[in-house]
Design an enzyme around this catalytic site. Structure first.
Site: not given
Ligand code: ADP
Length: 401
Positions: A91, A180, A384
């Site tokens: 990420r 996001h 996620e």
């Protein structure tokens, strides 16, 4: 295929090992206090007891080694050998205008992530450390970066430019990026699948309401506008962040309080929002409880939060000239029955309704609108890590692995 998803903070590593045959989590965990006395890893293997190990971890390289040791441990491990890890997915907070898709890490991508540290000084350097540490621990294993900003790169200039001279955009890259993105994309895709319609035919508003909160207009599967901006400070009022306000407030407070730019940045990120208004807490559970007990400031904080979410829903319905689906996700969106109910109150002009009985759920995918409602309202738990794993798998498969 087994994919290790890695999410690095400046002193932490969150990880999940996901078996992509069935998209099941094999183990997950958290390394904390890297480089600070009291480093600790909490490892949670699926179907076994959690393990907590305290050890000195002076940097992310040592932290990742502990992660691999835990994953391959004879007792509490979930794989026999680290060779079973086919790829890692990282990420990354900021992809700037350089990255609109996930990327296989090579020299260009690595340098891009590092250089974008100028836009995300707290976040991208941690990802750089994580990538370097993983490269060292798992040499030759493909690494993929998945960017929080990438999904929003489809926004048109009218949505992402600010009303400042154009050369400020060109010279300093000042524009709205949005964040996001992985979550907004995941819940939009998931809800389209759940409804059984192609995402290309849907106008969706996704409300990611957690400690950090943002709203996105997803038209035909593409982000066309989002509430966070140049940094994750913009848009909604959040747990401790102020969200949008007249920009003249910034120099005014700096002068009154004698703040430096860094002080002001800290203040707007850590001391404002629901906590600053209520004086109670940044946690919505505490604020809701205080408001129920008659605390007026807590009530203002909740009302402001709700009102601003409603305004964005109205604005994005206008931006898309319609709305088919409204999605709630993240800590508050998935769990707060009252927040969902209050946000959807008095929105029937937009075709938004809520069925109190259907809304009486937490943390599961479910339609909560009235059968007669023109807009389908859904709760969709975000994931996620799974999205990062899916994106990683898609890239690695293209390599012929
Ligand atoms: P982040 O990932 O941005 O740190 P989360 O998505 O985990 O945040 O959301 C955390 C927030 O969710 C907390 O501030 C808390 O107020 C809220 N939350 C969690 N459970 C509930 C609940 N049952 N009712 C109301 N709010 C809740």
């Amino acid at each position: 295929m087994k994919i290790l998803v890695v999410n690095c903070g400046s002193s932490s590593i969150k990880y999940q090992l996901i078996d992509m045959e069935n998209e099941q989590v094999m183990a997950k965990g958290l390394v904390e206090r890297i480089g600070i006395p009291g480093s600790v890893i909490t490892h949670r293997p699926e179907g076994k007891d959690k393990v907590v190990i305290e050890a000195e971890m002076k940097n992310h390289t040592v932290g990742i080694k502990y992660v691999i040791d835990c994953l391959t441990h004879p007792e509490y491990g979930v794989i026999k050998d680290m060779k079973e890890i086919d790829a890692t997915g990282h990420r990354v907070a900021h992809g700037g205008e350089l990255f609109s898709e996930p990327e296989l890490v090579d020299q260009r991508v690595f340098e891009g992530v590092r250089d974008l540290g100028r836009l995300a000084p707290l976040h991208n350097p941690a990802s750089v450390m994580g990538i370097e540490a993983t490269e060292e621990a798992l040499p030759g294993v493909p690494m993929v970066t998945v960017f929080d900003t990438a999904f929003h790169q489809t926004m048109p200039p009218k949505a992402f430019l600010y009303g400042i001279p154009y050369n400020m955009y060109k010279d300093y890259a000042i524009r709205s990026y949005g964040f996001h993105g992985t979550s907004h994309k995941y819940v939009a895709e998931t809800v389209a699948k759940e409804i059984g319609k192609p995402i290309e035919d849907l106008k969706i508003i996704t409300c990611h309401l957690g400690n950090g909160a943002s709203i996105t207009a997803v038209d035909g599967g593409k982000s066309v506008d989002t509430s966070m901006g140049f940094t994750p400070l913009g848009g909604l009022i959040m747990g401790t962040r102020c969200g949008d306000m007249d920009p003249a407030v910034v120099p005014f407070i700096m002068e009154k309080e004698g703040f430096t730019p860094e002080d002001m940045n800290q203040f707007m990120n850590k001391k404002c929002g629901v906590e600053g208004i209520s004086g109670v807490s940044s946690d919505f559970r505490d604020v809701e409880e205080a408001a129920n007990n008659g605390n007026e400031r807590a009530r203002y904080a909740l009302d402001m939060f709700i009102y601003r979410v409603q305004r964005y829903i109205g604005a994005y319905t206008a931006a898309m000239n319609g709305l088919d689906v409204l999605v709630f996700t993240a800590g508050i969106g998935e769990n707060s029955i009252t927040m969902r109910e209050e946000i959807c109150k008095n929105m029937d002009f937009f075709g938004i309704t809520i069925d109190p009985e259907k809304n009486n759920i937490r943390g599961e995918i479910k339609e909560i609108s009235q059968d007669s409602g023109r807009v389908k309202v859904y709760v969709v738990p975000t994931n996620e890590e799974l999205m990062i794993a899916r994106e990683t798998k898609a890239i690695v498969e293209k390599l012929g692995k």
